[in-house]
Design an enzyme around this catalytic site. Structure first.
Site, PDB file in Angstrom:
ATOM      1  N   LYS A 226       0.485  -0.999   0.320  1.00 48.78           N
ATOM      2  CA  LYS A 226       0.286  -0.086   0.388  1.00 48.78           C
ATOM      3  C   LYS A 226       0.795   1.188   0.006  1.00 48.78           C
ATOM      4  O   LYS A 226       2.101   1.242   1.163  1.00 48.78           O
ATOM      5  CB  LYS A 226      -1.285  -0.080   0.918  1.00 48.78           C
ATOM      6  CG  LYS A 226      -0.638   0.806   2.518  1.00 48.78           C
ATOM      7  CD  LYS A 226      -0.165   2.392   2.762  1.00 48.78           C
ATOM      8  CE  LYS A 226       0.296   2.271   4.461  1.00 48.78           C
ATOM      9  NZ  LYS A 226       1.650   3.039   5.164  1.00 48.78           N
TER      10      LYS A 226
ATOM     11  N   ASP B 282      -3.376  -0.345   9.499  1.00 50.87           N
ATOM     12  CA  ASP B 282      -3.479  -0.983   8.191  1.00 50.87           C
ATOM     13  C   ASP B 282      -4.233  -2.072   7.222  1.00 50.87           C
ATOM     14  O   ASP B 282      -4.282  -2.202   6.257  1.00 50.87           O
ATOM     15  CB  ASP B 282      -2.696  -0.334   7.659  1.00 50.87           C
ATOM     16  CG  ASP B 282      -2.009   0.752   8.125  1.00 50.87           C
ATOM     17  OD1 ASP B 282      -2.747   1.748   7.813  1.00 50.87           O
ATOM     18  OD2 ASP B 282      -0.564   0.934   7.313  1.00 50.87           O
TER      19      ASP B 282
HETATM   20  O1  C5P Z   1      -2.438  -0.656  14.599  1.00 52.17           O
HETATM   21  P1  C5P Z   1      -0.777  -0.641  14.629  1.00 52.17           P
HETATM   22  O2  C5P Z   1      -0.530  -1.701  15.947  1.00 52.17           O
HETATM   23  O3  C5P Z   1      -0.512  -0.775  12.712  1.00 52.17           O
HETATM   24  O4  C5P Z   1       0.208   0.479  14.700  1.00 52.17           O
HETATM   25  C1  C5P Z   1       1.029   0.577  15.904  1.00 52.17           C
HETATM   26  C2  C5P Z   1       1.593   2.059  16.466  1.00 52.17           C
HETATM   27  O5  C5P Z   1       1.295   3.183  15.433  1.00 52.17           O
HETATM   28  C3  C5P Z   1       1.187   2.154  17.041  1.00 52.17           C
HETATM   29  O6  C5P Z   1       0.956   0.797  18.071  1.00 52.17           O
HETATM   30  C4  C5P Z   1       0.706   3.047  17.414  1.00 52.17           C
HETATM   31  O7  C5P Z   1       1.669   3.955  18.332  1.00 52.17           O
HETATM   32  C5  C5P Z   1       0.839   3.813  16.426  1.00 52.17           C
HETATM   33  N1  C5P Z   1      -0.670   4.078  15.701  1.00 52.17           N
HETATM   34  C6  C5P Z   1      -0.869   5.341  16.066  1.00 52.17           C
HETATM   35  N2  C5P Z   1      -2.128   6.316  15.635  1.00 52.17           N
HETATM   36  C7  C5P Z   1      -2.896   4.882  14.295  1.00 52.17           C
HETATM   37  C8  C5P Z   1      -1.494   4.212  13.697  1.00 52.17           C
HETATM   38  C9  C5P Z   1      -0.861   3.756  14.767  1.00 52.17           C
HETATM   39  O8  C5P Z   1      -0.294   6.240  17.436  1.00 52.17           O
HETATM   40  N3  C5P Z   1      -3.845   5.699  14.020  1.00 52.17           N
END
Ligand code: C5P
Length: 288
Positions: free
Chosen positions: A10, A137
């Site tokens: 992506k 994502d």
């Molecule tokens: O959701 P995911 O595990 O991909 O997110 C990884 C890290 O990215 C989260 O722990 C957070 O620190 C950050 N994040 C965030 N806000 C989002 C998506 C991700 O702060 N909308």
């Protein structure tokens, strides 16, 4: 059972953040695009209840630290077949820790593949919903195509197909840790935001130039000094005729959009001299 599936990378055409949420995540607005650069997965049933992953990258864990194993476990539990063992073989092409959603896309591909193998018992909407705990994502990667992602990144709205074009993706040798970049963005006010509405209008009109010149990622303003190569690669892409160039997600990969596949292939030849991990790609339509 032996099933094959592709997991497409992506790109973030735009990435905006409007603040922190009470749950610790950030409120995002992103126009996302699935592209032809992909990992290839094959899944087969094996005796015993274990779920293991193997890949061409030796350092990737083969157990449930790997998102593809967590996705498989989640699906098998929801489908009521948790005792079934699985082996997931992955040919990784999407660079890891690059902002290209490689892990998220593998997770989504496992859900799509298993759903097919088990008689499509879940709709794409149900798979998106199921995939939320795997990462912000992952829901986008279930159907891919062009989508507007809001909230944590998992509230999705399908958008018109992306105009045909050539894309060059470059991953510098360093990686950027996602939580580090989120922390850096919290330390300072965000100076400028992408014109998301302008890109949506350009998408609606099929205006590639209008999209490419408005591409913007707020994380680029929060990059540590050591990431100078990102600006350098973007300038090179523009010098080679890209209509626009931007970093994807939390980086460190950057990409440039070219009017034609041919222009992208020529630019790729030149970019390979400056960046070891460099790919050409084109937009992928929505699945399902
Ligand atoms: O959701 P995911 O595990 O991909 O997110 C990884 C890290 O990215 C989260 O722990 C957070 O620190 C950050 N994040 C965030 N806000 C989002 C998506 C991700 O702060 N909308």
């Amino acid at each position: 059972m032996q099933i094959r599936e592709r997991a497409w990378a992506k790109l973030n055409i735009t990435l905006d953040i409007s603040g922190q949420r009470p749950d610790g995540y950030h409120e995002m607005k992103m126009i996302m695009l699935a592209v032809s650069l992909c990992d290839e997965l094959s899944i087969k049933s094996v005796p015993g209840g274990e779920i293991r992953a193997k890949s061409n990258l030796r350092y990737l864990p083969g157990d449930e630290r790997n998102i593809s194993c967590r996705a498989a476990r989640l699906f098998m539990e929801r489908a009521g077949t948790a005792e079934q063992g699985l082996e997931i073989n992955m040919k990784k092409r999407i660079p890891v820790c690059a902002g290209l959603g490689g892990g998220s896309s593998d997770g989504a591909a496992v859900l799509r593949a298993l759903n097919r193998a088990f008689g499509s018992r879940f709709t794409p909407r149900e798979l998106e919903e199921m995939s939320r705990p795997l990462g912000s994502d992952v829901p986008f990667c279930i159907c891919g195509g062009t989508q507007l992602a809001s909230g944590r990144g998992d509230e999705l709205e399908p958008l018109p197909p992306f105009p045909d074009c050539g894309i060059v993706i470059c991953k510098p040798e360093f990686s950027i840790r996602t939580p580090e970049l989120f922390a850096r963005i919290d330390e300072r006010p965000i100076a400028s935001h992408p014109d998301t509405a302008g890109v949506l209008e350009a998408l609606e009109a099929g205006d590639l130039r209008g999209i490419a010149r408005r591409m913007y990622n707020v994380f680029e303003d929060a990059l540590p000094r050591r990431c100078g190569k990102i600006g350098e690669l973007k300038s090179r892409l523009i010098d080679l005729g890209a209509l626009g160039a931007v970093m994807s997600g939390t980086g460190s990969a950057v990409f440039g959009i070219f009017e034609t596949h041919g222009e992208a292939i020529s630019a790729h030849e030149e970019m390979k001299k400056h960046c070891r991990e460099c790919f050409t790609a084109y937009p992928m339509p929505r699945i399902g």
